[in-house]
Write an enzyme that holds these catalytic residues in place. Structure first.
Site, short mmCIF file in Angstrom:
data_model
loop_
_atom_site.label_atom_id
_atom_site.label_comp_id
_atom_site.label_asym_id
_atom_site.label_seq_id
_atom_site.Cartn_x
_atom_site.Cartn_y
_atom_site.Cartn_z
N ARG A 180 0.82 -1.20 0.00
CA ARG A 180 0.00 0.00 0.00
C ARG A 180 0.86 1.27 0.00
NH1 ARG A 180 -5.39 -1.10 1.73
NH2 ARG A 180 -5.44 0.75 3.06
N ASP A 214 -2.82 10.76 10.59
CA ASP A 214 -4.14 10.59 10.00
C ASP A 214 -4.92 11.88 10.23
OD1 ASP A 214 -6.91 9.72 9.47
OD2 ASP A 214 -6.09 7.69 9.54
N TYR A 225 -8.14 4.25 18.08
CA TYR A 225 -7.33 4.54 16.89
C TYR A 225 -7.05 6.04 16.81
CZ TYR A 225 -6.11 5.29 12.00
OH TYR A 225 -5.47 5.69 10.85
#
Length: 254
Positions: free
Chosen positions: A19, A149, A162
């Site tokens: 990825r 993120d 997360y």
């Protein structure tokens, strides 16, 4: 007779077999970097990638296996670094675990286990990787790039641990930049919608709706992140302690 030390810069990429990690590895390798490709369970993909890179430039890539959710993973990685290169110029911490959390149904024990696992992978291991690299490679170690993120600052529903662990990685980035400067630059990249999690698909209608919630009206690609890694590694000598959001403007719609 042992192999001579490398004159090429050496970069460790965690989660580098697939990825975004793979795209980053291929781009950095094409710009003259030697690579240590870390993997946890993707052994076949890692070995295939390293074989491909070594075919392009002999002896330019190695694999390294470690479970980053374990407490002493950073030490294990540093001890397994290829000794003949005798250098480490940078770390790209790309490895990640994307796991949902049910606060209403899970037991305290299960939540505690997940908390430790995600925080070990996303913040504890990179923190100690940087510390150990700084000590072991004083002549070469100069940069670290952490993959965070957009949900480190915008909590993602059903993924609280997360989001918390990625938020911790943002602070790890800033702390390391302050503590390890001026010798080492430490930055982070916050990807938006680049790839769906393994095993997930998106129908055309959903994809179109998601794309409409970006300024650039498209999903990103792994190469978008890889190019930002390359920029921070090579072309940004006066940038440190920063988080660069690469999301096509997605966060403007959140």
């Amino acid at each position: 007779m042992g192999l001579p030390p490398s004159t090429n810069p050496v970069v460790l990429i965690t989660g580098g077999a697939r990825r975004i990690g793979r795209a980053t590895a291929e781009l950095l390798h094409g710009h003259g970097f030697n690579l240590v490709i870390h993997f946890h369970s993707s052994q076949s993909e890692a070995e295939a990638l390293v074989e491909q890179l070594n075919h392009r430039r002999s002896g330019s890539a190695h694999t390294l296996q470690a479970d980053l959710t374990q407490t002493l993973a950073a030490r294990q990685i540093m001890e397994a670094m290829p000794s003949h290169w005798d250098r480490l110029d940078g770390i790209v911490h790309n490895a990640s675990l994307f796991e949902p959390t049910s606060l209403t149904d899970a037991s305290l024990e299960d939540l505690s286990t997940q908390w430790e696992k995600l925080h070990n992978c996303h913040s504890k291991t990179p923190f100690f990787l940087a510390q150990l690299a700084y000590q072991r490679f004083p002549e070469s170690f100069r940069f670290m790039i952490n993959l965070c993120d957009i949900y480190a600052t915008i909590p993602l529903r059903r993924y609280p641990i997360y989001s918390l662990s990625k938020a911790s990685l943002v602070m790890v980035t800033k702390v390391l930049a302050k503590e390890l400067g001026p010798r080492v630059r430490v930055n982070a990249i916050a990807p938006g919608l680049i790839l769906l999690p393994d095993g997930q698909t998106m129908d055309g209608e959903t994809a179109s709706r998601m794309e409409q919630k970006t300024c650039l009206s498209r999903m990103g690609e792994p190469l978008d992140i890889a190019k930002t890694v390359l920029f921070l590694a090579q072309e940004a000598p006066y940038i440190t302690g920063q988080v660069i959001t690469v999301d096509g403007g997605r966060t403007l719609f959140c």
